[in-house]
Design an enzyme around this catalytic site. Structure first.
Site, PDB file in Angstrom:
ATOM      1  CD  GLU A 175      -3.011  -0.907   2.372  1.00  0.00           C
ATOM      2  OE1 GLU A 175      -2.770  -0.615   3.505  1.00  0.00           O
ATOM      3  OE2 GLU A 175      -4.128  -1.598   2.152  1.00  0.00           O
ATOM      4  CD  GLU A 366      -3.738  -6.297   2.520  1.00  0.00           C
ATOM      5  OE1 GLU A 366      -4.779  -5.795   3.167  1.00  0.00           O
ATOM      6  OE2 GLU A 366      -2.493  -5.986   2.609  1.00  0.00           O
TER       7      GLU A 366
END
Ligand code: BG6
Length: 470
Positions: A175, A366
């Site tokens: 991220e 995810e």
């Protein structure tokens, strides 16, 4: 989906995703150093307590460090084709700037990867999942310092050489766009010590881009047939109203995330950033070689996806914080117990956006539902989790029909773990329950939830059971 197109690709990488700092525990064992993850008792946006003043949940986490064989056997029982894990930088280089690695740390991952191999589970390895050494934070100021590129390069070279025969899929920064929202965990920049300015953030981001591109180059040189991806936190954004200004706000919001994948997937800074840099007086210091290095682009684009939100240009409507992103709630959607808006179609939209933009393979690394599960007579009936994942996977199927090239899907936290945003254990994502609680009690025993059996049947049928009527 229609009858003729009911299957996911035969080589689709079904599995789950973990990070070292949220499952391993053993936070100072076998020579491991302190990382940014070890000093946050209340999660990402909470206090930084360095050194820790007591035991925090992450210090023992899910005890994966000691129980990974048992856990991998359970993942294998579910039929996992792939497990996303991260290598804790501080197990290999406890301070981060040493020249020689810690052999005990390397041995742990030797053993982890060989266990995965024994079960025919492909590892997908994140090089940096919110796990920067604290020493680099205190001594160098984190990614603000260009020297960190060299330390990261040394770490990356070490693990590529060590695991080149067993790991073919890699991700650089988890991220990476989160640096804009959580600079400490994402880049080792202490907001309690440094005044966070855009100038400083974008310089640190530049260092991460260069480090990531260097990792791509090294990966291709060292590991035959390896694939390396970038990773962003995905968020579908809708205009709050049809006002053109709200749509412009959406573009602005999307660029806050896509800027990161644009640079890593295309190999240069997008032109829209020129205006942003100019209007915000940001001047990025670049070295001669940087532009050439950035041309080493990633092989695939991966992302996390949990929720969506709305945007508006109006400043009298207040944004709410969920998953660290601040957005305006969508009146058409329901939310999880933690206020994250559930939007399966937003996943299809995100997949289409990213594929239209890059035409590179995508990977959902995810996705999942954080919920406070209840154990009743030794069982966990988590139908809500099954519903969440089922709806999202159905939309993944639609995106495949839309023409998106998707390598795989690794659901977040197949084993209950410590929440990143809040530092809690009761926010559980797992198909496997871990007997561990926020007050630090628990036996660490593992219990299969209802979702365990359901996900197993999804994988076994390669997605066909998602469509019982066909
Ligand atoms: C992503 C992170 O932001 O979302 C994970 O990569 C994190 O580390 C996951 O755990 C879910 O967020 P949370 O806050 O519920 O743990």
């Amino acid at each position: 989906m229609n009858n003729n197109s009911l299957t996911f690709p035969s080589n689709f990488l079904w599995g789950g995703a973990l990070s070292a700092n949220q499952v391993e525990g053993a936070y100072l064992e076998d020579g491991k150093g302190l990382s940014v993850a070890d000093v946050l008792p209340e999660g990402i946006l909470g206090r930084i307590v360095s050194p820790p003043d007591r035991e925090y949940l992450k210090h023992k986490a899910s005890d994966f460090y000691n129980r990974y064989k048992e856990d991998i056997a359970l993942f294998a029982e579910m039929g996992f084709k792939c497990l996303r894990v991260s290598i804790a930088w501080t197990r290999i280089f406890p301070n981060g700037d040493e020249s020689e690695p810690n052999e005990d740390g390397l041995r742990f991952y030797d053993s982890l990867f060989s266990e995965l191999k024994r079960h025919n589970i492909e590892p997908l390895v994140t090089l940096s999942h919110y796990e920067m050494p604290m020493y680099l934070v205190e001594e160098y100021g984190g990614w603000i310092s260009r020297s960190v590129i060299g330390f990261f390069e040394n770490f990356v070279k070490t693990v590529f050489n060590r695991y080149k025969d067993v790991v073919k899929y890699w991700i650089t920064f988890n991220e990476i766009n989160m640096i804009l929202h959580a600079p400490f965990i994402a880049a080792g920049i202490r907001p309690d010590k440094v005044e966070i300015t855009n100038q400083l953030l974008y310089q640190a981001i530049h260092h991460q881009f260069v480090a990531s591109a260097k990792a791509v180059k090294l990966c291709h040189e060292i590991i035959d047939g390896a694939k390396l991806g970038c990773m962003i936190a995905g968020l579908a954004v809708y205009p709050l109203t049809p006002r053109p200004d709200d749509s412009l706000e959406v573009i602005k919001r999307e660029r806050e995330s896509y800027f990161f994948s644009d640079v890593q997937a295309r190999g240069y800074y997008p032109s829209y950033m020129n205006r942003f840099f100019r209007e915000n007086n940001i001047i990025i210091t670049m070295e001669e070689e940087d532009k050439e290095i950035l041309k080493h682009t990633v092989d695939f684009v991966s992302f996390s996806y949990y929720m969506s939100g709305c945007a508006t240009s109006r400043d009298d409507i207040e944004e709410q914080e969920a998953n660290i992103f601040k957005t305006i709630p969508n009146p058409h959607l329901k939310s999880s117990e933690w206020g994250w808006q559930i939007d399966a179609k937003g996943l299809r939209i995100t997949l289409n956006h990213l594929y239209d933009r890059y035409q590179k393979p995508l990977f959902i690394v995810e996705n999942g539902l954080g919920a406070n599960d209840e154990v009743v007579d030794g069982q966990i009936h988590d139908g809500y989790r099954i519903d969440y994942i089922k709806e999202h996977l159905i939309q993944v199927g639609e995106a495949l029909l839309d023409g998106v090239y998707l390598m795989g899907y690794t659901s977040w936290g197949p084993l209950d773990l410590v929440s990143q945003s809040t530092g809690e254990f009761r926010k559980r994502y797992g198909f496997i329950f871990v007997d561990k609680y926020d007050d630090l009690t628990g036996t660490y025993n593992r219990i299969k939830k209802d979702s365990f059996y359901w996900y197993k049947s999804v994988i076994q049928s390669n997605g066909r059971i998602l469509y019982p009527d066909c």
